[in-house]
Design an enzyme around this catalytic site. Structure first.
Site, PDB file in Angstrom:
ATOM      1  CE  LYS A 252      -4.167   1.930   2.118  1.00 54.83           C
ATOM      2  NZ  LYS A 252      -3.877   3.354   2.021  1.00 54.83           N
ATOM      3  NE  ARG A 419     -14.758   2.759   2.725  1.00 54.25           N
ATOM      4  CZ  ARG A 419     -13.566   3.277   2.455  1.00 54.25           C
ATOM      5  NH1 ARG A 419     -12.498   2.500   2.453  1.00 54.25           N
ATOM      6  NH2 ARG A 419     -13.432   4.552   2.203  1.00 54.25           N
TER       7      ARG A 419
HETATM    8  P1  ATP Z   1      -6.701   5.548   2.960  1.00 53.77           P
HETATM    9  O1  ATP Z   1      -6.735   6.911   3.580  1.00 53.77           O
HETATM   10  O2  ATP Z   1      -6.507   4.422   3.927  1.00 53.77           O
HETATM   11  O3  ATP Z   1      -5.789   5.446   1.766  1.00 53.77           O
HETATM   12  P2  ATP Z   1      -9.038   5.771   1.272  1.00 53.77           P
HETATM   13  O4  ATP Z   1     -10.444   5.916   1.748  1.00 53.77           O
HETATM   14  O5  ATP Z   1      -8.410   6.923   0.563  1.00 53.77           O
HETATM   15  O6  ATP Z   1      -8.175   5.289   2.498  1.00 53.77           O
HETATM   16  P3  ATP Z   1      -9.274   3.032   0.480  1.00 53.77           P
HETATM   17  O7  ATP Z   1      -9.902   2.509  -0.741  1.00 53.77           O
HETATM   18  O8  ATP Z   1      -9.946   2.761   1.762  1.00 53.77           O
HETATM   19  O9  ATP Z   1      -8.960   4.563   0.254  1.00 53.77           O
HETATM   20  O10 ATP Z   1      -7.833   2.403   0.609  1.00 53.77           O
HETATM   21  C1  ATP Z   1      -7.101   2.084  -0.512  1.00 53.77           C
HETATM   22  C2  ATP Z   1      -6.266   3.287  -0.944  1.00 53.77           C
HETATM   23  O11 ATP Z   1      -4.908   2.930  -0.884  1.00 53.77           O
HETATM   24  C3  ATP Z   1      -6.561   3.656  -2.369  1.00 53.77           C
HETATM   25  O12 ATP Z   1      -7.443   4.751  -2.418  1.00 53.77           O
HETATM   26  C4  ATP Z   1      -5.200   3.980  -2.961  1.00 53.77           C
HETATM   27  O13 ATP Z   1      -5.039   5.382  -3.030  1.00 53.77           O
HETATM   28  C5  ATP Z   1      -4.199   3.460  -1.967  1.00 53.77           C
HETATM   29  N1  ATP Z   1      -3.326   2.387  -2.482  1.00 53.77           N
HETATM   30  C6  ATP Z   1      -1.989   2.348  -2.390  1.00 53.77           C
HETATM   31  N2  ATP Z   1      -1.496   1.232  -2.888  1.00 53.77           N
HETATM   32  C7  ATP Z   1      -2.540   0.505  -3.350  1.00 53.77           C
HETATM   33  C8  ATP Z   1      -2.667  -0.767  -3.979  1.00 53.77           C
HETATM   34  N3  ATP Z   1      -1.611  -1.511  -4.248  1.00 53.77           N
HETATM   35  N4  ATP Z   1      -3.921  -1.186  -4.294  1.00 53.77           N
HETATM   36  C9  ATP Z   1      -4.999  -0.436  -4.032  1.00 53.77           C
HETATM   37  N5  ATP Z   1      -4.939   0.764  -3.434  1.00 53.77           N
HETATM   38  C10 ATP Z   1      -3.728   1.241  -3.087  1.00 53.77           C
END
Ligand code: ATP
Length: 591
Positions: A252, A419
């Protein structure tokens, strides 16, 4: 439909304090519109002139609006400015002056919705030297020939201040009712919206082609897809159990999510942020690489752009990556602080949608399209069925300065705009803090007491988003941890979106000194999620018959200020808070 008719519906909508009533009134308005104007009507009701990813704005600043209203009603600009200051609303100032016009009234022209829309688009398209003059004239002519009520909404629209408070979910529900008389069509409409991110287009297709058209709506190049989102779980065992024993695990990266669209034939590239705003100019290097490095004629892929030092293998913190947001010197910055796009998904390739194909297949295709060492490269990934291996991969990711991991269901399609457990994240912070940072929507603010009187700001009332109810439910007040600059900044920004009464989609037992439209998001950390009778987040009756909701203990803002990359509906949801509360209890028991 005449714009005046829409204006009287807008007036009605403004006065409503229940979301259900809002849906009914808006449904009636939709029903009265024709198929040639419904797209425009939907955009205008959202307070815009195009879907958000097209960023079409009139470009009229307040003082030019004052000049135009003065010109249209025969008053000095200073008088318009005075009324505007007094009312705090350009719409009301325009209405007042239109009623008391000093000019011989031009014949009240019966503008249709499309007349107003087209003039606004013309204003937006006018640019270059001397364009303010032309914009003012076009705007003034529209006001001069409108009814006073019409002038109210035309002025607000022109300044991007319509703010009727109808969220996407409310609009979708009204469209469903318009077409079928009930809400049952909403999930299908939502699916179509998730694919094109354009409510105007959904309305247009529905009214021209009916439900069939909605079912057949497909991914289109340069029309962004609403992003898939991840659920969260605290341990490797939990993740594997949920994934059926085996899954992919990716690093991530803590950079900026980018959805990239490219077409080699037309040499077109467009990059969209998580919030679906166009950010192509932030990453000219990635834009070039899409045309030069990618295999495939056209495509849509998604990845995380992050500042990365190839030599030392260092990932830079988020703040470094978003330095690219500046207006000038981006090219120079791209040489000093190179960014790599770690691609993690593929949604479209060579004219075909990949959304419904399983992750494994999408990923395979994606890997075949990018170079391992390129500016665009596949995100790091393993496939595992061992909790131990997953845990080790996570520890290694943290060791490399990353945020954690995202596990992916090998068989799941790309689930746009939702989600779901097909993606599960596990972050470093889950191990040390409450569970995760929380994104809150500001719904009100308090004026300052004591030393803070001079700032006129003493704290925030904040809410989470209940996506089932399409309501914002309060979860905490935030009264500490602001710097002086932040207090001034919050007051300045929030004053622009003050609401006269509690907005219809806010559910609250508490009244702040000032309500604001639910629009801005801040990210907070907190010590704990607790049950509380004060807040409406997840409110339900317990065994003793008392009604309690959820609240945050010791919230503190960690985003510095407002999160520009998230809209109100992107805030943490009530469902996530309840899940986090459950996980918190589990971790506590484990401790
Ligand atoms: P967070 O603040 O935890 O990033 P969020 O609400 O913006 O949360 P989520 O979909 O919950 O987003 O978490 C996944 C996020 O992580 C994606 O929005 C993306 O920007 C980021 N990310 C980084 N690496 C990856 C990956 N390998 N696969 C998917 N998402 C990734």
């Amino acid at each position: 439909m005449l714009f005046d008719e829409a204006a009287s519906y807008y007036e009605k909508l403004e006065g409503i304090s229940s979301r259900l009533e809002m849906i009914d009134v808006f449904t009636e308005l939709l029903k009265n519109s024709s198929k040639d104007e419904i797209r425009e009507l939907v955009y205008m009701t959202q307070g815009r002139l195009a879907p958000p990813f097209e960023a079409v704005e009139t470009g009229i600043a307040e003082r030019y609006a004052e000049a135009a209203i003065g010109m249209a009603t025969g008053y000095e600009q200073s008088e318009v400015a005075r009324r505007y200051r007094k009312r705090g609303d350009m719409g009301l100032a325009a209405e007042e002056l239109a009623k008391a016009t000093r000019l011989r009234r031009m014949e009240h022209k019966k503008h249709t919705i499309n007349d107003v829309y087209e003039t606004m688009r013309k204003i937006a398209a006018t640019g270059g030297p001397g364009s303010q003059d032309t914009k003012i004239k076009l705007f003034a002519a529209l006001i001069a020939s409108s009814s006073p009520l019409g002038a109210r909404y035309i002025a607000r629209l022109a300044l991007g201040q319509l703010r009727l408070g109808l969220g996407d979910a409310t609009i979708l529900e009204a469209l469903s009712k318009m077409a079928t008389g009930e809400r049952a069509l909403k999930p299908q409409l939502e699916a179509a919206y998730n694919i094109c991110s354009d409510l105007g287009k959904v309305a247009d297709v529905l009214s021209r082609q009916g439900v069939k058209g909605i079912e057949n709506l497909e991914v289109t190049l340069f029309n962004p897809i609403r992003p898939a989102l991840a659920e969260r779980l605290p341990t490797a065992e939990d993740i594997l159990e949920r994934m059926g024993g085996k899954c992919a695990v990716e690093s991530k990266y803590d950079g900026m999510r980018v959805q990239a669209h490219f077409n080699k034939k037309t040499k077109e590239v467009r990059l969209f942020s998580r919030n679906l705003e166009v950010v192509t100019e932030m990453f000219p290097d990635i834009a070039r690489a899409l045309l030069d490095e990618m295999k495939g004629e056209n495509g849509i892929l998604e990845g995380e752009a992050i500042a990365y030092d190839e030599i030392s293998g260092t990932f830079y913190p988020f703040q470094e990556t978003i330095q690219r947001k500046r207006k000038h010197g981006v090219e120079e910055l791209s040489r000093k602080l190179p960014v790599v796009l770690f691609a993690f998904d593929l949604m479209y390739c060579d004219g075909e949608s990949y959304l419904k194909r399983p992750y494994e297949e999408r990923r395979k295709k994606l890997s075949s399209m990018v170079e391992k060492e390129g500016l665009i490269r596949p995100s790091d990934m393993i496939i595992t069925s061992s909790p131990k291996e997953l845990e080790m991969y996570f520890t290694e990711a943290i060791g490399n300065g990353l945020e954690g991991i995202v596990a992916k269901d090998l068989h799941a399609p790309y689930i746009a705009g939702a989600r779901k457990f097909s993606w599960i994240k596990m972050k470093r912070s889950y191990k040390s803090e409450l569970s995760d940072s929380i994104d809150l929507v500001i719904v009100g603010y308090y004026s300052g007491r004591g030393q803070r009187v001079e700032f006129g700001f003493g704290g925030l009332l904040a809410a989470v988003y209940n996506d089932k109810r399409d309501m914002f439910e309060t979860i905490t007040r935030i009264g500490t941890g602001f710097t002086e600059d932040q207090m001034k900044e919050f007051k300045r920004i929030l004053d622009r979106i003050k609401a006269a009464k509690k907005p219809a989609r806010v559910d609250s037992l508490i009244a702040p000194h000032f309500w604001v439209e639910p629009r801005y998001v801040v990210t907070v950390n907190a010590d704990e999620i607790t049950r509380s009778p004060m807040h409406t987040c997840g409110r339900s009756r317990n065994e003793k018959g008392e009604e309690t909701g959820y609240a945050l203990r010791f919230p503190r803002i960690i985003s510095g200020g407002i999160r520009e990359d998230k809209s109100a509906e992107d805030a943490t949801t009530t469902k996530e808070i309840i899940e986090m509360f459950g996980q918190q209890k589990k971790t506590k028991v484990a401790d």
